[in-house]
Design a protein around this motif. Structure first.
Motif, short mmCIF file in Angstrom:
data_model
loop_
_atom_site.label_atom_id
_atom_site.label_comp_id
_atom_site.label_asym_id
_atom_site.label_seq_id
_atom_site.Cartn_x
_atom_site.Cartn_y
_atom_site.Cartn_z
N LYS A 34 -48.67 58.85 62.57
CA LYS A 34 -49.20 60.20 62.84
C LYS A 34 -49.86 60.77 61.58
N GLN A 35 -49.23 60.57 60.44
CA GLN A 35 -49.77 61.05 59.17
C GLN A 35 -51.11 60.36 58.87
N ASN A 36 -51.17 59.05 59.08
CA ASN A 36 -52.41 58.32 58.85
C ASN A 36 -53.52 58.80 59.77
N LYS A 37 -53.19 59.06 61.02
CA LYS A 37 -54.20 59.52 61.98
C LYS A 37 -54.78 60.87 61.55
N GLU A 38 -53.95 61.73 61.01
CA GLU A 38 -54.43 63.02 60.50
C GLU A 38 -55.39 62.81 59.33
N ILE A 39 -55.08 61.85 58.47
CA ILE A 39 -55.96 61.55 57.34
C ILE A 39 -57.29 61.01 57.87
N TYR A 40 -57.24 60.12 58.85
CA TYR A 40 -58.46 59.55 59.42
C TYR A 40 -59.31 60.63 60.09
N ARG A 41 -58.67 61.57 60.75
CA ARG A 41 -59.40 62.68 61.37
C ARG A 41 -60.10 63.52 60.30
N TYR A 68 -62.01 55.53 49.15
CA TYR A 68 -60.85 54.64 49.04
C TYR A 68 -59.55 55.44 49.01
N MET A 69 -59.64 56.67 48.51
CA MET A 69 -58.48 57.56 48.54
C MET A 69 -58.98 59.00 48.48
N LYS A 70 -58.15 59.89 48.99
CA LYS A 70 -58.44 61.32 48.95
C LYS A 70 -57.35 62.00 48.16
N PHE A 71 -57.74 62.95 47.35
CA PHE A 71 -56.75 63.69 46.59
C PHE A 71 -55.87 64.50 47.52
N ASP A 72 -54.64 64.67 47.13
CA ASP A 72 -53.64 65.44 47.90
C ASP A 72 -53.31 64.81 49.24
N THR A 73 -53.58 63.53 49.40
CA THR A 73 -53.16 62.83 50.62
C THR A 73 -52.48 61.53 50.20
N PRO A 74 -51.55 61.06 51.01
CA PRO A 74 -50.93 59.77 50.70
C PRO A 74 -51.97 58.64 50.80
N LEU A 75 -51.66 57.51 50.20
CA LEU A 75 -52.55 56.36 50.29
C LEU A 75 -52.66 55.92 51.75
#
Length: 110
Positions: A34-41, A68-75
């Protein structure tokens, strides 16, 4: 001289905390998904903003790079992020004509 020390194996200490269950592990995996999906959105939203900007300039194509990465988000897994963005953009009528490393060549209005 020989030592007459006895070696004993201690029993594991069982704490009063809740024991680990398969359901706990499954829930952890669901939460991570769920967390990854929010990052992808969030990444998709950023891409859509860039596409709108390019369209406002009169362009009908653009090249976007998935970070490759976004600040303030998990890898996160960039391959999964790219697959998510590609699938969603194609569902919305965009053509993805080239995919390389972390870049997408996107076209619209043909």
């Amino acid at each position: 001289m020989k030592s007459n020390k006895k070696v004993t194996i201690n029993e594991p200490v069982i704490s009063s905390e809740k024991r680990l269950t398969a359901n706990d592990l499954n829930q952890t995996q669901k939460d991570k998904h769920k967390q990854n999906k929010e990052i992808y959105r969030s990444i998709l939203c950023d891409c859509e903003k860039k596409i709108k900007y390019q369209n406002s300039l009169g362009n009908t194509q653009t090249v976007l790079k998935i970070p490759y990465m976004k600040f303030d988000t998990p890898l996160y897994n960039i391959t999964h992020a790219m697959m998510y963005v590609i699938r969603k953009l194609k569902e919305n009528g965009f053509n993805i004509v080239n995919v390389y490393e972390n870049g997408l060549h996107i076209m619209w209005n043909q």
